[in-house]
Design an enzyme around this catalytic site. Sequence first.
Site, PDB file in Angstrom:
ATOM      1  CG  ASP A  64      -2.276   0.666   0.891  1.00  0.00           C
ATOM      2  OD1 ASP A  64      -2.555   0.856  -0.311  1.00  0.00           O
ATOM      3  OD2 ASP A  64      -3.021   1.004   1.815  1.00  0.00           O
ATOM      4  CG  HIS A 265      27.730   4.037  -5.074  1.00  0.00           C
ATOM      5  ND1 HIS A 265      27.141   3.728  -6.269  1.00  0.00           N
ATOM      6  CD2 HIS A 265      28.478   5.141  -5.312  1.00  0.00           C
ATOM      7  CE1 HIS A 265      27.533   4.604  -7.199  1.00  0.00           C
ATOM      8  NE2 HIS A 265      28.348   5.467  -6.639  1.00  0.00           N
ATOM      9  CG  ASP A 282      29.221  11.164  -3.300  1.00  0.00           C
ATOM     10  OD1 ASP A 282      28.415  12.026  -3.698  1.00  0.00           O
ATOM     11  OD2 ASP A 282      29.830  10.385  -4.068  1.00  0.00           O
ATOM     12  CG  ASP A 293      27.766  13.751  -7.531  1.00  0.00           C
ATOM     13  OD1 ASP A 293      28.089  13.495  -6.359  1.00  0.00           O
ATOM     14  OD2 ASP A 293      27.954  12.965  -8.481  1.00  0.00           O
ATOM     15  CG  HIS A 372      35.938   6.138  -8.295  1.00  0.00           C
ATOM     16  ND1 HIS A 372      36.112   7.462  -8.625  1.00  0.00           N
ATOM     17  CD2 HIS A 372      36.144   6.057  -6.954  1.00  0.00           C
ATOM     18  CE1 HIS A 372      36.387   8.151  -7.532  1.00  0.00           C
ATOM     19  NE2 HIS A 372      36.425   7.321  -6.505  1.00  0.00           N
ATOM     20  CG  HIS A 376      29.325  11.475 -13.085  1.00  0.00           C
ATOM     21  ND1 HIS A 376      28.316  12.350 -12.749  1.00  0.00           N
ATOM     22  CD2 HIS A 376      29.839  11.044 -11.901  1.00  0.00           C
ATOM     23  CE1 HIS A 376      28.208  12.419 -11.431  1.00  0.00           C
ATOM     24  NE2 HIS A 376      29.130  11.655 -10.880  1.00  0.00           N
ATOM     25  CG  HIS A 383      26.030   8.765 -12.819  1.00  0.00           C
ATOM     26  ND1 HIS A 383      26.433   7.474 -12.630  1.00  0.00           N
ATOM     27  CD2 HIS A 383      26.571   9.444 -11.776  1.00  0.00           C
ATOM     28  CE1 HIS A 383      27.167   7.379 -11.542  1.00  0.00           C
ATOM     29  NE2 HIS A 383      27.256   8.569 -10.992  1.00  0.00           N
ATOM     30  CD  GLU A 410      32.824  11.525  -8.936  1.00  0.00           C
ATOM     31  OE1 GLU A 410      32.646  10.897  -7.885  1.00  0.00           O
ATOM     32  OE2 GLU A 410      31.959  11.633  -9.812  1.00  0.00           O
ATOM     33  CE1 TYR A 414      36.981   6.449  -1.869  1.00  0.00           C
ATOM     34  CE2 TYR A 414      38.157   5.927  -3.910  1.00  0.00           C
ATOM     35  CZ  TYR A 414      37.221   6.676  -3.231  1.00  0.00           C
ATOM     36  OH  TYR A 414      36.534   7.659  -3.894  1.00  0.00           O
ATOM     37  NE  ARG A 432      33.428   9.926  -3.928  1.00  0.00           N
ATOM     38  CZ  ARG A 432      33.098   8.855  -3.213  1.00  0.00           C
ATOM     39  NH1 ARG A 432      33.993   7.886  -2.996  1.00  0.00           N
ATOM     40  NH2 ARG A 432      31.890   8.718  -2.702  1.00  0.00           N
ATOM     41  CD  GLU A 434      31.200  13.951  -6.820  1.00  0.00           C
ATOM     42  OE1 GLU A 434      30.904  13.405  -5.741  1.00  0.00           O
ATOM     43  OE2 GLU A 434      30.724  13.599  -7.912  1.00  0.00           O
TER      44      GLU A 434
HETATM   45  N1  GLY Z   1      27.894  10.670  -6.281  1.00  0.00           N
HETATM   46  C1  GLY Z   1      27.483   9.366  -6.579  1.00  0.00           C
HETATM   47  C2  GLY Z   1      27.914   8.893  -7.931  1.00  0.00           C
HETATM   48  O1  GLY Z   1      28.427   9.663  -8.712  1.00  0.00           O
HETATM   49  O2  GLY Z   1      27.765   7.738  -8.247  1.00  0.00           O
END
Ligand code: GLY
Length: 470
Positions: A64, A265, A282, A293, A372, A376, A383, A410, A414, A432, A434
């Site tokens: 619901d 994430h 983040d 972001d 990474h 982006h 993204h 960014e 790590y 990080r 960004e």
């Molecule tokens: N800030 C989260 C990502 O770019 O995936």
Amino acid sequence: MRLAALLFAPAILMAQPSTSHHGVRLPGSFFAGNRARLLAELRKLGPGTVAVVKSMPEQARNGDSTHLYRQDSDFYYLTGVEEQEAVAILDADSDQPYRLLVRARNASREAYDGPRLGTEGALKAGADHAESFPGAEQSLKSAVQRARRVMLICNFDDDFRRKVIDWVLPQGSDNNHATYQRTLLDGRNLIGEMRLIKQPVEVEMLQRAVDVSIAGHLAAMRATARAVNEGEVAGAFEGTTRGLGARFLGYDTIAGAGRNSCILHYPFNDQVLEKGAVFLMDAGAEVGYYTADITRTWPVSGSFSKEQRALYDLVLKAQDAAIAVCRPGRKHHEGYDLAMRILSDGLVDLGILKGDKAEVYKGGTWSRFTLHGISHWLGLDVHDTGSYHREPGAKGGQRLLEPGMVLTVEPGLYIPKDAKEVDAKWLGIGVRLEDDILITPEGHRNLSEKLPRKPEAVEAIVKEGLRAKK
Ligand code: GLY
């Protein structure tokens, strides 16, 4: 205020004080302009071309309950309509080129869920013609089946996608009709490329989202001193941004200390804070459908340890180098290459990687700690749309940066707890940084530059929270 009125009185709404962004929307002329550009593209394809654009379907959450409804970004870009179960038909041959099919008004449902546009609202929203479901289903089917070319712009509604495919390319032979000459086109790349270059009103909205997010980050940094749990820090960001007018987050907040700062994430945000750890957040708020972001890393205690500071300085140096090459005509990937070389060399200097710098870089072992890419596109989606490999003639097919593009920069490092080959003093530190960068004709503008990155400034903000506690 009625929903339609709320949607299409944005010129007034945009004039709110800069610290409050509740209810801001882009003006109706923005959406009309986007439709005009799409219609011009449809004309280029020849007569008999229609575009069918589908809204985001509602998503079940549990019994619901549904997830908070947020419109599909392509649908929003072309219509400004925030309602589910809506379909737009764009037909360049018609004297009513923009037809909007919407839910019927329903007093008992509206008593629960709030006002619906209905056909009257759809016309006020700029449609040349409006119909409501279920009757509109037949109009939609006829529009699709009469067309020579159907451009479908549908990201997430699989039932709708299958239905349109079935209408365009029906099962069976053409013996009796000799009319099956239809072509199905995917229009998402076209819209994606339009969305990649931001218009001035979009940049203004992105700046609002960034400003709100900066306030959220500052609140989170200050809250760290009072917090015993990651959730309180995430909550300071989310409460602050909601209070300033961000109805949505652009993505789920990532807020982790110590070992959790190494999870890219990290979704839980619910562990007890380790006092000597770094905190990585983040987080980006969405204002008027555009999202920021931003990532910052700070010491829970207010002072970086020697090792934390060394990694922080290295990431900052890499980020500065990557931001410096954000200029028209430079390749999107250039910043990544520069940043990775700096991080690789720095990891050797710190003794985390061993060997000759050139050999280490060539060998790629640094990627265990960088994990990474560093950029982006950013806009309606975190993204955002647009190809990274498009510009004809560019070496390696890499996209060249152009004014109006907005991208993140960014880099991160790590050192996870299980990196047994690394001295224990480095373990559990994730850093990080960004920022959100607009490409301008002269170079770039860092939309998030007001949120400090220098380590001393970051420490000072956390300490403000410590002082406030006393
Ligand atoms: N800030 C989260 C990502 O770019 O995936």
